[in-house]
Design a protein around this motif. Structure first.
Motif, short mmCIF file in Angstrom:
data_model
loop_
_atom_site.label_atom_id
_atom_site.label_comp_id
_atom_site.label_asym_id
_atom_site.label_seq_id
_atom_site.Cartn_x
_atom_site.Cartn_y
_atom_site.Cartn_z
N THR A 99 87.61 21.46 156.05
CA THR A 99 86.97 22.94 156.28
C THR A 99 85.62 23.00 156.94
O THR A 99 85.16 24.06 157.11
N VAL A 100 85.07 21.85 157.12
CA VAL A 100 83.60 21.97 157.59
C VAL A 100 83.68 21.64 159.30
O VAL A 100 84.75 21.22 159.77
N ALA A 101 82.76 21.89 159.64
CA ALA A 101 82.91 21.50 161.17
C ALA A 101 83.19 20.03 161.50
O ALA A 101 82.82 18.98 160.79
N GLN A 102 83.72 19.90 162.41
CA GLN A 102 84.07 18.52 162.99
C GLN A 102 84.43 18.39 164.39
O GLN A 102 84.35 19.29 165.04
N THR A 151 87.77 11.46 164.14
CA THR A 151 87.24 12.81 164.05
C THR A 151 85.91 12.36 163.39
O THR A 151 85.80 11.42 162.58
N ARG A 152 84.84 13.16 163.87
CA ARG A 152 83.49 13.07 163.11
C ARG A 152 83.24 14.44 162.16
O ARG A 152 83.44 15.37 162.83
N ILE A 153 83.16 14.15 161.00
CA ILE A 153 82.92 15.31 160.18
C ILE A 153 81.43 15.32 159.67
O ILE A 153 80.75 14.57 159.17
N ASN A 154 81.07 16.81 159.96
CA ASN A 154 79.49 16.78 159.71
C ASN A 154 79.42 16.92 158.18
O ASN A 154 80.04 17.54 157.36
N ILE A 155 78.29 16.11 157.71
CA ILE A 155 77.88 15.99 156.54
C ILE A 155 76.50 16.85 156.13
O ILE A 155 76.39 17.49 155.20
N TYR A 156 75.54 16.51 157.05
CA TYR A 156 74.39 17.03 156.73
C TYR A 156 73.53 17.35 158.21
O TYR A 156 73.32 16.72 159.22
N GLY A 207 83.09 5.10 159.13
CA GLY A 207 81.79 5.03 159.05
C GLY A 207 80.73 6.07 159.11
O GLY A 207 81.07 7.19 158.97
N LEU A 208 79.70 5.81 159.34
CA LEU A 208 78.37 6.96 159.65
C LEU A 208 77.72 7.06 160.81
O LEU A 208 77.57 5.86 161.56
#
Length: 161
Positions: A22-25, A67-72, A114-115
């Motif tokens: 549900t967060v930006a990706q 997909t890249r999921i925003n964490i911070y 990964g990150l």
């Protein structure tokens, strides 16, 4: 649990993770060239019988998507995806005192996570650091020497270590 079952479970995990976010990706697709090494190769009896002097590593094709999921704060992101990589290794092995040229053609499908961290951002450009791990599954593999073609995938003869 077999490698195929593990891969299917990993793929299901990726799809569920992507579907429930549900967060930006971001969705990403990368393509490139890779080089392969048999630097630490050991055969089934623990010896390296490859001849390093006849060794070449042509660049081969790689593609990945995920997909890249925003964490911070749009600076730290988690990457989850799949990759397909082809490898070609031209080398040789010794049979007694005879050097036999050989070519390995290998293709892998892998689950990658990964990150990504943005170190610097300036006018739409960014300098990033990536750290990833992957679990790859052999989907095609042959070894050709003299007039012999060994199909690792079909014959299940590739020593997976």
């Amino acid at each position: 649990m077999t490698m195929r079952t593990q891969f299917k479970n990993a793929l299901l995990f990726v799809l569920l993770a992507v579907a429930t976010q549900t967060v930006a990706q971001q969705v990403y697709i990368n393509a490139g060239l890779v080089k392969t090494s048999f630097k630490e190769y050991k055969n089934s009896v623990g010896q390296n019988t490859l001849d390093a002097s006849g060794y070449t590593m042509p660049e081969t094709f790689m593609v990945e998507a995920g997909t890249r999921i925003n964490i911070y704060k749009d600076r730290l992101k988690v990457n989850i995806g799949l990759q397909y990589t082809k490898h070609q290794i031209n080398t040789s092995f010794y049979a007694g005192n005879t050097r036999v040229p050989t070519t390995y053609n290998l293709s892998y499908l892998g689950f990658k996570t990964g990150l990504t961290f943005d170190l610097l951002r300036y006018k739409g450009l960014s300098l990033q650091v990536h750290a990833n791990i992957s679990r790859d599954l052999l989907v095609f593999g042959t070894n050709k020497y003299q007039n012999v073609l060994v199909d690792f995938y079909k014959e299940k003869t590739f020593d997976m270590g």
